[in-house]
Write a protein that holds these residues in place. Structure first.
Motif, PDB file in Angstrom:
ATOM      1  N   GLU A 161       0.809  -1.230   0.000  1.00  0.00           N
ATOM      2  CA  GLU A 161       0.000   0.000   0.000  1.00  0.00           C
ATOM      3  C   GLU A 161       0.838   1.274   0.000  1.00  0.00           C
ATOM      4  N   GLU A 192      -7.073   3.975   0.937  1.00  0.00           N
ATOM      5  CA  GLU A 192      -5.804   3.345   1.304  1.00  0.00           C
ATOM      6  C   GLU A 192      -5.067   4.128   2.390  1.00  0.00           C
ATOM      7  N   HIS A 195      -5.927   2.541   5.476  1.00  0.00           N
ATOM      8  CA  HIS A 195      -5.298   1.217   5.624  1.00  0.00           C
ATOM      9  C   HIS A 195      -3.835   1.373   6.040  1.00  0.00           C
TER      10      HIS A 195
HETATM   11 FE   LIG Z   1      -5.510  -1.425   1.314  1.00  0.00          FE
END
Ligand SMILES: [Fe+2]
Ligand SMILES: [Fe+2]
Length: 296
Positions: A161, A192, A195
């Protein structure tokens, strides 16, 4: 963020998810026309940019290279997110269903599920075939989630990521890029970012509590990701599809391309700093990252 407990961090991220999440199937206009004269990936970030092969291509071939590199990126992202999701689902089998950490893990899983749909639709829309991994490699990839536990899961997620985050941010604002690609990237960047925070927080907390031997082992196997990444993003299939007579030679040219190495170095910089900070910059990994051009 790291002074907060894992549940407090998860709570913040859950609130962020409620405020700003997307359903790409309806939030992206998939019928909008493509602009035949625009790139699918920022030209300066393409693997062959600036090489002799690049200089011999006309604009139409360069755009075709960008279409194939874009589809290769999305195809790689789909198998990567598949592994993350399998890892998350196995992880929550062991966690408290009342905890915010469990709830955010499941929210992330939902985000990635929608991303895989979005990437699949984008591949279809740009009119190229996905880049499939050979069966034997797919079997191996499918076994990775069995070993992703604790810090391993967050590290695996972060490695995929964080490195794409910087690249996506550069591309989302580039006026030479297809508007459809920009919309896909903007959705992905926002979700993202949460995340990445979740993975970084998980790593910080677990590494601090980890026995030294385990930290040293982890710090030295991380570099292997660089080799996989380099192979994936200079995939000869891409060069064959744009009609280059020697795709393997094109891969070697991409690997040695100083422009491309510089792009990768920039993308990796934030992660390198993070690994230094938490004590996960192992000597072996450092040597690999230097060899492939991720570090100076
Ligand atoms: Fe992700
Ligand atoms: Fe994603």
């Amino acid at each position: 963020m790291s002074e907060l407990s894992r549940d407090e961090v998860s709570n913040r991220l859950l609130k962020g998810s409620v405020k700003r999440s997307y359903i790409p199937v309806v939030d992206i206009d998939w019928e909008a026309p493509l602009d035949e004269d625009k790139f699918f990936v920022a030209p300066k970030t393409l693997s062959l940019y600036g090489t002799d092969l690049w200089l011999r291509m006309d604009r139409r071939q360069r755009i075709e290279l960008s279409r194939q590199e874009f589809v290769n990126m999305l195809s790689t992202a789909i198998w990567f997110e598949n592994i993350v999701n399998q890892g998350l689902l196995r992880h929550v089998m062991h966690t408290d269903p009342r905890s915010s950490e469990t709830h955010y893990s499941l929210t992330e899983l939902g985000d990635e599920t929608r991303h895989m749909v979005m990437f699949g639709k984008a591949i279809k829309r740009v009119g190229a075939k996905p880049v499939r991994v050979p069966l034997a490699q797919r079997v191996v990839l499918n076994m990775i989630p069995l070993f992703l536990r604790g810090s391993g899961l967050w590290l695996f997620a972060l490695l995929g990521e964080d490195i794409t985050d910087e690249l996506q941010r550069q591309m989302a604002e580039d006026p030479e890029i297809q508007p459809l690609v920009q919309r896909v990237l903007r959705v992905h960047i926002i979700e993202e970012a949460r995340h990445i925070s979740f993975a970084r927080d998980g790593i910080r907390k677990r590494v601090a509590a980890m026995p030294r031997w385990r930290r040293v082992v982890l710090a030295n196997v991380l570099g292997l990701h660089g080799i996989v990444n380099q192979q994936a993003f200079t995939n000869p299939v891409v060069y064959r599809r744009i009609g280059l007579p020697d795709p393997k030679a094109a891969q070697r040219a991409a690997m040695a391309n100083e422009n491309f190495r510089l792009v990768q170095r920039r993308c990796f910089a934030g992660m390198a700093e993070f690994f230094e900070e938490v004590g996960l910059m192992g000597r072996l990994s450092k040597a690999i990252w230097k060899k492939i051009g991720y570090l100076d």
